[in-house]
Design a protein around this motif. Structure first.
Motif, short mmCIF file in Angstrom:
data_model
loop_
_atom_site.label_atom_id
_atom_site.label_comp_id
_atom_site.label_asym_id
_atom_site.label_seq_id
_atom_site.Cartn_x
_atom_site.Cartn_y
_atom_site.Cartn_z
N THR A 102 3.02 4.47 -26.36
CA THR A 102 3.71 3.25 -26.07
C THR A 102 5.29 3.54 -25.78
O THR A 102 5.90 3.07 -24.87
CB THR A 102 3.67 2.28 -27.19
N ALA A 103 5.89 4.32 -26.72
CA ALA A 103 7.09 4.70 -26.48
C ALA A 103 7.37 5.61 -25.31
O ALA A 103 8.28 5.24 -24.59
CB ALA A 103 7.47 5.40 -27.83
N TRP A 104 6.51 6.38 -24.82
CA TRP A 104 6.65 7.20 -23.64
C TRP A 104 6.50 6.26 -22.31
O TRP A 104 7.17 6.45 -21.33
CB TRP A 104 5.62 8.27 -23.63
N ALA A 105 5.69 5.36 -22.61
CA ALA A 105 5.73 4.14 -21.40
C ALA A 105 6.73 3.42 -21.33
O ALA A 105 7.24 2.86 -20.32
CB ALA A 105 4.56 3.55 -21.64
N LEU A 106 7.28 2.95 -22.55
CA LEU A 106 8.41 1.92 -22.55
C LEU A 106 9.64 2.35 -22.15
O LEU A 106 10.49 1.80 -21.69
CB LEU A 106 8.57 1.29 -24.09
N VAL A 107 9.90 3.56 -22.71
CA VAL A 107 11.46 4.16 -22.64
C VAL A 107 11.51 5.12 -21.50
O VAL A 107 11.10 6.42 -21.78
CB VAL A 107 12.01 4.66 -23.92
N PRO A 108 12.09 5.02 -20.26
CA PRO A 108 11.94 5.95 -19.11
C PRO A 108 12.70 7.25 -19.58
O PRO A 108 13.78 6.99 -19.99
CB PRO A 108 12.74 4.90 -18.03
#
Length: 527
Positions: A102-108
Motif C-alpha cells: 500500500t505504501a509503495w503504491a501511495l507514495v511515489p
C-alpha cells in the motif's frame, strides 16, 4: 530537569486518570494518550519533550512485558500454539506485506525497503495496550489470554523485519528474505536459551535470599538485565524477557505466599506508572510528528487514513478466515470459535509502545549523508495507525461487547474457577486425614479441623453447597460482621494514635512505622 518534571507529571496524571477512568468506565491509558496529545498541542510549551527513541523500548518494554507474561503460563502456550503462531507470526508477516504494498503504491518514489520498514512498524499489536484496554472490559479471559499471548511474541518478528529493512535502506542493499528468516530464528533461539538460563540463575539466587524485599527487588531488576543482555548478543530481548517471566512463574513454590503478595503489589504499581508514562509519551510525541509534517500534513493524513483501513481490514479478514478454519476442526482450544469472537479479536488489534519506538527510531540520514526518504511521512503514518487502533477500540469496546453478547461466558469461567476450588478443597481434606493419622489428634480437634476444611470451598469461591450451609454461614457472618466492625473501629483508633505519636517530638519514627505496619497487616487480615 524538564524531562524529570515531565515523567513525574505523567505519573501523577496516571494516578488521577485511574480514578477518572473508573468513574467514566473508560480505559485510563487511552485517556492518558488524549491528555498527552492535548498537552502537547498547547501553544508555548517547549519542544524538548522528545525522548531518545533508543531508550523507549529498553525502559518500558521489559517491565511491562514481564508483568504481562506473569499472567500466562507454558501450559497455555502449549495448548494454543497454533493460534498464537498464526497471530504472532503469520498475521504479522501478512500485515507487513499488505502495508508495504500500500505504501509503495501511495507514495511515489519510496524505496521498497522503506515501505517494508513502515509495515514492520504498524504490524504488531501490543500486549500492554491489550491488557490496558481490553482487560478492563467484560471480555472472556480466554480471548484476553490469546490477545496477550499474540502480543508477547509478535514484537520479536516485527523488530527483526524493521531492523533488516532499515539497514537495507540506509546502505542501499537489497532485502534478503532468507537472511531475514535466519536472523529471526537465530535471535529467537538465543533468546529462549538466555531466558531459561537467567531464570535458573535467578531461582538459585532467590533460594539463598531470605529477605522478601530483596527477592522482590531482584525480580524488578531481572527484566531490564535480561533484555539488555539479549540485545548485546543480538538475540530477541522481547522473547528473552517473556521466557524469563514464564519460567520464574512456573518454578514458583507453594510456600511463597507472602512473597507473591509483595511482588503482586510491587508489579501492580510498576505496571501502572510505566504504562501511564508510556501512553502519555505517545500523546506528547504527536506534536513532534505534526511539526515534522509541515505543509504536507493534509496529504500525509490522507495516506495515513488509507493505511489505517488496510491494517484493520487485513486483521478482520484474517480473523474471519481463522474462524472458518477453526469451525471445521475439533480443537476446543483454538479461537475464534464464533463470528462474534472473530469481530472482537479483529477490533482488539491495538498498537502501542513498539510502534511508537520503531517510528521514532527511524534514522535521519542514509549512509551517503542524504536524508532518509519520506521519514516524516512514515512516522506520521505509523503514529496515525497507533492512535486509530488504540483510541477507537478503547472508547467503543464496552458497547461492542454488549452488542455482540460475548460476555455471556461468565458462568463458564465461574465453573472453571469452582473446579479449581474443589481441587484445592480435596487436597486440603486429604492432608487433614493424613495429619490426623500421623499426629494422633484428639477427636474433637480433628473434627473441628475437618469442618474448617469442608468450608474451604465456600471460602474460596464465595459459595456454599447447600441451603443449610448458607443459613449457618449467614448466622455466623452476622455475628462476625458485628465483631469485625468493632475491631475495625478499634484498629482505626489505634492507627490514628500511632500516627499522632509519630508526629510528636522525641518519638522514634522508625519505631512508630514498625507498629503501624503491624496494625496495617492486622487490618488487611481482618478485611
Amino acid at each position: 530537569m524538564e524531562m524529570l518534571l515531565l515523567v513525574v507529571g505523567l505519573m501523577l496524571a496516571a494516578v488521577v486518570l485511574v480514578g477518572v477512568g473508573e468513574r467514566l468506565r473508560l480505559p485510563w491509558p487511552a485517556l492518558m494518550v488524549v491528555l498527552g496529545a492535548v498537552a502537547a498541542l498547547v501553544p508555548g510549551l517547549p519542544d524538548g519533550f522528545a525522548v531518545d527513541p533508543d531508550l523507549i523500548l529498553p525502559l518500558f518494554l521489559p517491565p511491562l512485558l514481564f508483568a504481562t507474561a506473569q499472567r500466562t503460563s507454558w501450559a497455555l502456550f502449549r495448548a494454543r500454539w497454533r493460534t498464537i503462531a498464526l497471530l504472532a507470526v503469520a498475521l504479522v508477516l501478512v500485515t507487513v506485506t499488505a502495508v508495504s504494498a500500500t505504501a509503495w503504491a501511495l507514495v511515489p518514489g519510496i524505496a521498497l525497503t522503506a515501505a517494508v520498514a513502515l509495515g514492520a512498524m504498524v504490524a504488531p499489536p501490543d500486549p500492554v495496550a491489550v491488557e490496558a484496554v481490553a482487560g478492563q472490559v467484560a471480555i472472556p479471559r480466554r480471548l484476553i489470554a490469546v490477545l496477550q499471548s499474540e502480543g508477547l511474541f509478535n514484537d520479536a518478528i516485527a523488530l527483526v523485519v524493521f531492523q533488516t529493512a532499515v539497514l537495507a535502506t540506509v546502505s542501499g542493499d537489497e532485502l534478503s528474505p532468507l537472511g531475514l528468516g535466519w536472523r529471526f530464528v537465530a535471535g529467537a533461539a538465543g533468546a529462549v536459551v538466555l531466558g531459561l538460563a537467567v531464570a535458573w540463575l535467578a531461582r538459585t539466587v532467590l533460594g539463598r535470599l531470605t529477605d522478601t524485599t530483596g527477592r522482590s527487588a531482584l525480580t524488578l531488576v531481572l527484566p531490564f538485565a535480561t533484555y539488555l543482555a539479549a540485545e548485546e548478543v543480538h538475540a530477541s530481548g522481547v522473547v528473552a524477557v517473556v521466557v524469563l517471566a514464564l519460567q520464574l512463574r512456573a518454578r514458583a513454590g507453594a510456600d511463597e505466599a507472602a512473597e507473591r503478595i509483595t511482588q503482586t503489589s510491587l508489579w501492580d504499581v510498576v505496571e501502572l506508572l510505566a504504562t501511564g508514562v508510556a501512553f502519555g509519551l505517545i500523546g506528547l510525541d504527536l506534536r513532534q510528528v505534526v511539526t515534522g509534517a509541515g505543509d504536507e500534513l493534509p496529504r500525509m493524513l490522507g495516506h495515513a487514513a488509507v493505511v489505517c483501513v488496510v491494517v484493520v481490514a487485513v486483521r478482520t479478514l484474517w480473523m474471519f478466515v481463522a474462524w472458518r478454519v477453526v469451525r471445521r476442526g475439533d480443537d476446543a482450544t483454538s479461537v475464534p470459535r464464533t463470528g462474534r469472537e472473530a469481530v472482537l479479536l479483529a477490533w482488539c488489534g491495538m498498537r502501542g509502545l513498539a510502534t511508537l519506538a520503531l517510528a521514532l527510531s527511524l534514522p535521519v540520514t542514509l549512509a551517503s549523508g542524504a536524508p532518509f526518504p519520506f521519514r516524516s511521512e512514515l512516522v506520521l503514518i505509523a503514529i496515525s495507525v497507533l492512535v486509530v487502533t488504540l483510541l477507537l477500540p478503547a472508547f467503543t469496546l464496552p458497547a461492542l461487547v454488549r452488542a455482540l453478547g460475548v460476555d455471556d461466558e461468565a458462568e463458564a469461567e465461574r465453573r472453571a474457577e469452582r473446579e479449581i476450588v474443589l481441587r484445592a478443597r480435596r487436597a486440603a481434606m486429604a492432608t487433614v486425614e493424613f495429619e490426623r493419622g500421623i499426629r494422633h489428634l484428639p477427636d474433637d480437634v480433628g473434627t473441628r479441623l475437618r469442618e474448617r476444611m469442608e468450608r474451604l470451598g465456600g471460602v474460596l469461591s464465595g459459595e456454599t453447597a447447600t441451603e443449610e450451609d448458607r443459613q449457618r454461614l449467614a448466622a455466623i457472618q452476622a455475628v462476625r460482621g458485628q465483631l469485625a466492625e468493632a475491631e475495625a473501629s478499634a484498629l482505626a483508633a489505634a492507627r490514628a494514635e500511632v500516627l499522632s505519636a509519630r508526629r510528636e517530638p522525641g518519638v522514634d519514627p522508625h519505631a512508630a512505622d514498625r507498629v503501624l505496619r503491624r496494625l496495617d497487616l492486622r487490618t488487611v487480615l481482618l478485611d
